[in-house]
Design an enzyme around this catalytic site. Structure first.
Site, PDB file in Angstrom:
ATOM      1  N   LYS A 189      -8.930  -7.984 -42.048  1.00  0.00           N
ATOM      2  CA  LYS A 189     -10.358  -7.991 -41.689  1.00  0.00           C
ATOM      3  C   LYS A 189     -10.605  -7.337 -40.331  1.00  0.00           C
ATOM      4  O   LYS A 189     -11.725  -7.355 -39.818  1.00  0.00           O
ATOM      5  CB  LYS A 189     -10.904  -9.417 -41.691  1.00  0.00           C
ATOM      6  CG  LYS A 189     -10.884 -10.053 -43.078  1.00  0.00           C
ATOM      7  CD  LYS A 189     -11.614 -11.364 -43.132  1.00  0.00           C
ATOM      8  CE  LYS A 189     -11.413 -12.038 -44.485  1.00  0.00           C
ATOM      9  NZ  LYS A 189     -10.022 -12.504 -44.710  1.00  0.00           N
ATOM     10  N   TRP A 215     -14.932 -11.510 -37.156  1.00  0.00           N
ATOM     11  CA  TRP A 215     -13.553 -11.805 -37.586  1.00  0.00           C
ATOM     12  C   TRP A 215     -13.037 -10.550 -38.272  1.00  0.00           C
ATOM     13  O   TRP A 215     -13.468 -10.252 -39.355  1.00  0.00           O
ATOM     14  CB  TRP A 215     -13.508 -12.998 -38.554  1.00  0.00           C
ATOM     15  CG  TRP A 215     -12.080 -13.408 -38.776  1.00  0.00           C
ATOM     16  CD1 TRP A 215     -11.277 -13.075 -39.828  1.00  0.00           C
ATOM     17  CD2 TRP A 215     -11.282 -14.203 -37.896  1.00  0.00           C
ATOM     18  NE1 TRP A 215     -10.019 -13.601 -39.655  1.00  0.00           N
ATOM     19  CE2 TRP A 215      -9.992 -14.307 -38.478  1.00  0.00           C
ATOM     20  CE3 TRP A 215     -11.515 -14.823 -36.652  1.00  0.00           C
ATOM     21  CZ2 TRP A 215      -8.955 -15.010 -37.871  1.00  0.00           C
ATOM     22  CZ3 TRP A 215     -10.480 -15.517 -36.064  1.00  0.00           C
ATOM     23  CH2 TRP A 215      -9.218 -15.607 -36.670  1.00  0.00           C
ATOM     24  N   ASN A 228     -11.332 -25.737 -35.343  1.00  0.00           N
ATOM     25  CA  ASN A 228     -11.741 -24.672 -36.248  1.00  0.00           C
ATOM     26  C   ASN A 228     -11.688 -25.207 -37.673  1.00  0.00           C
ATOM     27  O   ASN A 228     -10.643 -25.688 -38.121  1.00  0.00           O
ATOM     28  CB  ASN A 228     -10.793 -23.472 -36.119  1.00  0.00           C
ATOM     29  CG  ASN A 228     -11.173 -22.351 -37.072  1.00  0.00           C
ATOM     30  OD1 ASN A 228     -12.135 -21.634 -36.829  1.00  0.00           O
ATOM     31  ND2 ASN A 228     -10.444 -22.201 -38.154  1.00  0.00           N
ATOM     32  N   GLU A 229     -12.810 -25.149 -38.367  1.00  0.00           N
ATOM     33  CA  GLU A 229     -12.899 -25.552 -39.773  1.00  0.00           C
ATOM     34  C   GLU A 229     -12.250 -26.910 -40.015  1.00  0.00           C
ATOM     35  O   GLU A 229     -11.350 -27.053 -40.852  1.00  0.00           O
ATOM     36  CB  GLU A 229     -12.313 -24.467 -40.678  1.00  0.00           C
ATOM     37  CG  GLU A 229     -13.052 -23.162 -40.527  1.00  0.00           C
ATOM     38  CD  GLU A 229     -12.811 -22.180 -41.664  1.00  0.00           C
ATOM     39  OE1 GLU A 229     -11.935 -22.423 -42.495  1.00  0.00           O
ATOM     40  OE2 GLU A 229     -13.540 -21.165 -41.716  1.00  0.00           O
ATOM     41  N   ASN A 258     -18.381 -20.355 -39.105  1.00  0.00           N
ATOM     42  CA  ASN A 258     -17.609 -19.294 -39.758  1.00  0.00           C
ATOM     43  C   ASN A 258     -18.287 -19.047 -41.094  1.00  0.00           C
ATOM     44  O   ASN A 258     -18.393 -19.984 -41.904  1.00  0.00           O
ATOM     45  CB  ASN A 258     -16.170 -19.751 -40.038  1.00  0.00           C
ATOM     46  CG  ASN A 258     -15.384 -20.027 -38.766  1.00  0.00           C
ATOM     47  OD1 ASN A 258     -15.813 -19.674 -37.675  1.00  0.00           O
ATOM     48  ND2 ASN A 258     -14.231 -20.665 -38.906  1.00  0.00           N
ATOM     49  N   TYR A 297     -16.047 -13.933 -49.396  1.00  0.00           N
ATOM     50  CA  TYR A 297     -15.484 -14.981 -50.242  1.00  0.00           C
ATOM     51  C   TYR A 297     -16.510 -15.508 -51.259  1.00  0.00           C
ATOM     52  O   TYR A 297     -16.146 -16.144 -52.232  1.00  0.00           O
ATOM     53  CB  TYR A 297     -14.974 -16.148 -49.401  1.00  0.00           C
ATOM     54  CG  TYR A 297     -13.742 -15.803 -48.574  1.00  0.00           C
ATOM     55  CD1 TYR A 297     -12.612 -15.270 -49.175  1.00  0.00           C
ATOM     56  CD2 TYR A 297     -13.719 -16.018 -47.202  1.00  0.00           C
ATOM     57  CE1 TYR A 297     -11.485 -14.956 -48.427  1.00  0.00           C
ATOM     58  CE2 TYR A 297     -12.599 -15.712 -46.452  1.00  0.00           C
ATOM     59  CZ  TYR A 297     -11.481 -15.177 -47.066  1.00  0.00           C
ATOM     60  OH  TYR A 297     -10.370 -14.865 -46.328  1.00  0.00           O
TER      61      TYR A 297
HETATM   62  C1  GCB Z   1     -11.395 -18.498 -41.480  1.00  0.00           C
HETATM   63  C2  GCB Z   1     -10.345 -18.993 -40.552  1.00  0.00           C
HETATM   64  C3  GCB Z   1      -9.421 -17.895 -40.093  1.00  0.00           C
HETATM   65  C4  GCB Z   1      -9.054 -17.014 -41.267  1.00  0.00           C
HETATM   66  C5  GCB Z   1     -10.314 -16.374 -41.813  1.00  0.00           C
HETATM   67  C6  GCB Z   1     -10.046 -15.474 -43.028  1.00  0.00           C
HETATM   68  O1  GCB Z   1     -12.414 -19.109 -41.657  1.00  0.00           O
HETATM   69  O2  GCB Z   1     -10.873 -19.671 -39.460  1.00  0.00           O
HETATM   70  O3  GCB Z   1      -8.278 -18.478 -39.525  1.00  0.00           O
HETATM   71  O4  GCB Z   1      -8.130 -16.037 -40.911  1.00  0.00           O
HETATM   72  O5  GCB Z   1     -11.202 -17.378 -42.210  1.00  0.00           O
HETATM   73  O6  GCB Z   1      -9.734 -14.308 -42.846  1.00  0.00           O
HETATM   74  O7  GCB Z   1     -10.126 -15.969 -44.144  1.00  0.00           O
END
Ligand code: GCB
Length: 690
Positions: A576, A555, A416-417, A469, A475
């Site tokens: 979120k 998410w 992930n990322e 993602n 953001y």
């Molecule tokens: C992401 C991550 C995740 C974070 C999410 C966020 O990209 O993979 O672990 O919780 O963003 O809420 O910023």
């Protein structure tokens, strides 16, 4: 007795014959532990005095009380050692009985001792591990002690995370007893039975079953492994018997099922059972059963995902395992509630972020036809060290061995990322090769983001599938930028089938603001629920109209503990979620998805918690999948709203001073369904903020 009847008989008998010599006995030892939240010198000794320690039951974590922290603004929480002790009473057992301890998970590093002797150390917080204690135990009283440590370990992923790292023995513990000859509980913490399906079609399916046999019975010269596939009524639809000589071995068998009843996602999650029976001298000595859902699927870079030959868009959510103020120490009932909410919303897929989830949750996915993405915790940061590679590899091997029989899982997530730059390439290459070697039936995938693509371009091309993602409108940028982000991603990776692994925005059910055109500050303390809903409408719209996307995952389904955060209305929470952390309130965006995805009728007035209004004119939005929708305000019909898919809007409705009642009514399948809210227009009070 014919074969079919014999096996029906065996299944019925199995629960009652567990106490027979040689039959497997599996009991949990979750009650009656003592716990101390610090290092404890001498705690492995049998006569150590733990009477002042806390009495706890498993599942247990020590961080549920210190997150969010008692001191507002303090982002630290306890990361260090915790000790557990418990006495284990064993009666005299028949000669040859073997005893094992199985821990479903302990986070992060667990040192396990029995009667003062170390059984082993397990590094990695999300997978099961098993030790044989036959020689270390005695009849009568035994003392089990564990030192569990959730500190930062540079060799144990994950290294950087946006979730609270709950230390402790947070999944169940088992004592397993078998005869000397058994199906091995010692293969990477798995059941000892590995199932693989191939050439599945409506006409037939091939099922290979690999059973690891462990034999410590010097007298048993030969044994028989009989594997049967049972339908839901317990009828044998295929079986095979293999005779083996008396050594520990891997027994490989393969059967063909004609005209299989396919496991068909949420529409028809049909499950067979695989029953592996181990016999010697004409007696059954061990039995393991595993789920079997026969399905075939494909990911195509242009046409997306197909299940059993038909297009099947994965409409998914991401889930973290923590729940309310229990942290990761959740019960089966908690997991059932999570599943119920996911199903209510009409989702058909789940990304189990960012680590292997409990086996029980995967059982629920199998049972309800929810397609799962399961992944190892290789999150963001990596290390270029042999020890780190070794541990990531171990966690991958354990995940595949332990969860690989679940039909709901259709892909293995490797990272992930990713942010490691060059060193990421050999690491991901190794993991990717290993995943294919251990399981040639499932593709690998990863959750990328623009920086992974910038910093590790070669590594992002390794997995069969890729997903992104993306947080436009939260953001950075605006919600509509999702369109461009998806097209750019497509241009970046034209040869990999693409998905959306995360998208979302924070939302507090206490914060409300009408007519927003700009995102609130993501790290700020004002997170209006309305913005989250607006963002999801735009994002889902962008995703839905791109057929090349095989699936998407919101998410996130539930707000979750993230001690490092201080935003929205609560310290230590990532908000979120479409549902609050206690699972009690479904936010507006939940109903947008429910109206879009679920076959159930939905009529839902948004902004319902914005109870006190200070403007006379207010926009109104209703989510509904019904064909006709009528609105009344204080008993008077409103003109028809503007309809865009499931979103009905009214630009300005005029409130009167005092209480206003809105009623939305719809017809669905001859039934009338309705929703109602009451708002107070109070011009003088002016609460909230602009
Ligand atoms: C992401 C991550 C995740 C974070 C999410 C966020 O990209 O993979 O672990 O919780 O963003 O809420 O910023």
């Amino acid at each position: 007795m014919n074969r079919c009847l014999l096996f029906c008989f065996l299944i019925t008998l199995f629960p009652f014959c567990q106490s027979l010599h040689g039959q497997r006995l599996d009991r949990s030892i979750n009650q009656g532990w003592r716990f101390h939240k610090a290092d404890a010198k001498g705690a492995i000794a049998v006569d150590f005095d733990d009477s002042a320690w806390l009495s706890v039951d498993i599942p247990h974590t020590w961080n549920h009380v210190d997150e969010p922290l008692n001191a507002p603004g303090d982002k630290r929480y306890y990361r260090g050692a915790g000790w557990y002790r418990r006495s284990l009473e064993f009666p005299e057992t028949p000669q040859g009985t073997r005893t094992f301890l199985r821990f479903e998970a302990a986070l992060t590093v667990a040192d396990v001792y029995l009667n003062g002797t170390q059984l082993g150390q397990h590094r990695g917080g999300f997978t099961a591990f098993t030790y044989e204690i036959t020689d270390a135990m005695k009849a009568g009283n035994n003392l089990l002690a564990l030192r569990v440590d959730n500190s930062f370990f540079p060799d144990v992923p994950p290294l950087s995370i946006d979730f609270t790292y709950f230390g402790g023995i947070y999944r169940p513990v088992h004592v397993i007893q078998t005869g000397p000859l058994c199906i091995s509980p010692l293969v990477h913490g798995s059941s000892g039975v590995r199932v693989r399906q191939s050439e599945v079609s409506p006409e037939q399916a091939t099922v290979s079953v690999m059973t690891y046999i462990s034999n410590k019975d010097a007298d048993s010269k030969s044994y028989v492994v009989k594997t049967s596939i049972l339908d839901v009524l317990g009828r044998v639809v295929a079986d095979i018997e293999s005779d083996q000589e008396g050594i520990s071995d891997l027994v490989s068998q393969s059967v063909t099922i004609k005209q299989p009843h396919l496991w068909n996602g949420i529409e028809d999650p049909y499950l067979y059972t695989i029953m592996v029976v181990l016999m010697t001298d004409g007696k059954v000595v061990d039995i393991i059963s595993q789920p079997l859902g026969l399905r075939f699927f494909n990911f195509d870079k242009d046409r997306g995902f197909t299940l059993n030959g038909k297009p099947y868009r994965l409409r998914g959510v991401c889930r973290h395992q923590s729940f309310g103020d229990k942290g990761s120490a959740v019960s089966e009932a908690d997991m059932e509630l999570d599943m119920e909410l996911i199903r209510e919303m009409g989702a058909n897929a789940v990304r189990l972020a960012h680590y292997p989830h409990a086996d029980y949750f995967l059982q629920l996915c199998d049972r309800y036809g929810i397609i799962a993405w399961s992944e190892i915790p290789l999150v963001n940061d990596i290390r270029k060290s042999e020890a780190f590679t070794q541990n990531a590899t171990q966690q991958l091997e354990e995940m595949i061995a332990q969860l690989g029989n679940h039909p709901s899982i259709v892909m293995w997530g490797l990272w992930n990322e990713l942010q490691g730059g060059d060193p990421a390439f050999p690491l991901v290459q190794k993991l990717n090769d290993l995943a294919h070697q251990l399981d040639p039936t499932r593709p690998t995938t990863a959750a990328s983001f623009f920086k992974s693509q910038e910093w590790c371009p070669e590594a992002t091309k390794l997995t069969n599938l890729l997903a992104i993602n993306t947080y436009s409108g939260w953001y950075y940028g605006s919600p509509d930028d999702m369109n461009g982000a998806l097209d750019d991603f497509h241009a970046y990776a034209p040869d990999q089938p693409l998905g959306v692994s995360e998208y979302g925005a924070g939302a507090s059910i206490l914060h409300h603001q009408q007519g927003m055109t700009e995102a609130p500050k993501p790290r700020g303390d004002w997170h209006p629920e309305e913005w989250q809903a607006t963002l999801h409408e735009a994002h889902w719209n962008a995703i839905e109209k791109r057929p090349f996307i095989w699936g998407s995952f919101v998410w996130v389904m539930f707000d979750f503990a993230s001690a490092g955060r201080s935003e929205g209305d609560t310290i230590g929470v990532n908000n979120k979620g479409l549902v609050t952390r206690d699972r009690k309130v479904k936010k507006d965006a939940f109903y947008f998805y429910k109206a879009s995805w679920s076959p159930d009728a939905v009529v839902y007035i948004t902004s319902r918690r914005h109870l006190i209004r200070t403007e006379e004119k207010t926009p109104l939005k209703v989510y509904s999948n019904a064909d006709t929708l009528k609105l009344t305000l204080n008993g008077k019909a409103l003109p028809a709203g503007q309809k865009d898919g499931v979103v009905y809007t009214w630009k300005d409705i005029a409130l009167k001073e005092g209480e206003n009642t809105l009623v939305a009514t719809a017809e669905h399948d001859g039934q009338t369904i309705a929703d109602q809210v009451t708002w107070t227009y109070a011009p003088a009070t002016a609460p909230g903020r602009k």
